[in-house]
Design a protein around this motif. Sequence first.
Motif, PDB file in Angstrom:
ATOM      1  N   GLN A 190       7.085   2.705   2.837  1.00 29.24           N
ATOM      2  CA  GLN A 190       7.774   3.838   2.241  1.00 29.24           C
ATOM      3  C   GLN A 190       6.896   5.075   2.332  1.00 29.24           C
ATOM      4  N   LYS A 191       7.506   6.236   2.259  1.00 33.31           N
ATOM      5  CA  LYS A 191       6.765   7.477   2.422  1.00 33.31           C
ATOM      6  C   LYS A 191       5.847   7.777   1.235  1.00 33.31           C
ATOM      7  N   GLN A 192       6.327   7.531   0.016  1.00 34.81           N
ATOM      8  CA  GLN A 192       5.609   8.000  -1.168  1.00 34.81           C
ATOM      9  C   GLN A 192       5.049   6.886  -2.047  1.00 34.81           C
ATOM     10  N   HIS A 193       5.308   5.630  -1.716  1.00 35.54           N
ATOM     11  CA  HIS A 193       4.864   4.537  -2.577  1.00 35.54           C
ATOM     12  C   HIS A 193       4.167   3.463  -1.741  1.00 35.54           C
ATOM     13  N   PRO A 194       3.159   2.797  -2.305  1.00 37.12           N
ATOM     14  CA  PRO A 194       2.446   1.765  -1.545  1.00 37.12           C
ATOM     15  C   PRO A 194       3.315   0.539  -1.293  1.00 37.12           C
ATOM     16  N   SER A 195       3.165  -0.041  -0.137  1.00 37.83           N
ATOM     17  CA  SER A 195       3.925  -1.243   0.216  1.00 37.83           C
ATOM     18  C   SER A 195       2.986  -2.262   0.847  1.00 37.83           C
ATOM     19  N   VAL A 196       3.427  -3.506   0.884  1.00 34.31           N
ATOM     20  CA  VAL A 196       2.619  -4.558   1.506  1.00 34.31           C
ATOM     21  C   VAL A 196       2.540  -4.320   3.015  1.00 34.31           C
TER      22      VAL A 196
END
Length: 268
Positions: free
Chosen positions: A33-39
Amino acid sequence: MDFRARPGYLRPMPRYALKIEYDGAPFAGWQRQKQHPSVQQAVEEALRRLQPDAPGIAAAGRTDAGVHALGQVAHCDLVKEWDPFRLREALNHHLKPLPVAILEAVQVDEGFHARFSATERRYLFRLLCRRAPATHERGNVWQVAYPLALAPMQEAARRLLGRHDFTTFRSTMCQADSPVKTLDALDIEEIAVPYGQEFRFHVRARSFLHNQVRSFVGTLERVGAGAWTPDDVQAALEARDRAACGPVCPPQGLYLAHVTYPQDPFQA
């Protein structure tokens, strides 16, 4: 003449399958995602420490925010050939201190695809029943403060098996082409824990709709609490109406447990 020996033939980049374990709490889900951390972002950034222009990776399932994995599978393409052990160790080094671990890395055929080659996905949901707050399992289970009855939940779960239109148990945000899916197993076991009980829901199918497992568990919990009956679950299924679903349970008890392939890439 082998076409791979012809001038101008570009040899495919070596492909690797990764078995990944993670705690979903710090992430907004698997998908980048652009604004949030992801695995996905975490693993891709670790790969780019090894190869700056490494392409994106694909996974067997896009777990939601807060959902965990015991056996997520992804594949990646790299320019150079890596010893699988060294690739696993290097990725785990660059993933620190995030709660993400590469359990196994293996080189696979270029036709292997983590998502499209999968024939089955298995999920585990953990539901803790006790009045005292969870301590060691905090963030890893859904907790309720009252006891639940196992037998009615098991009977209700049997009503959901087979091929059905699961519109009732499908998020309104689901992007699947059809609500029709085949549920192969929904087994529930009860485990004694100090000062309470834990129920483990083992769910198995080729593929799932968005929020399907959490909708199942939230509805079955109502049966265990005595607020619903197995017949109510049957009626909800047949209604094919999202409004007929029980509560959707929170994500922290859900784990992507295993992904099955025609030939297990991780089996020696």
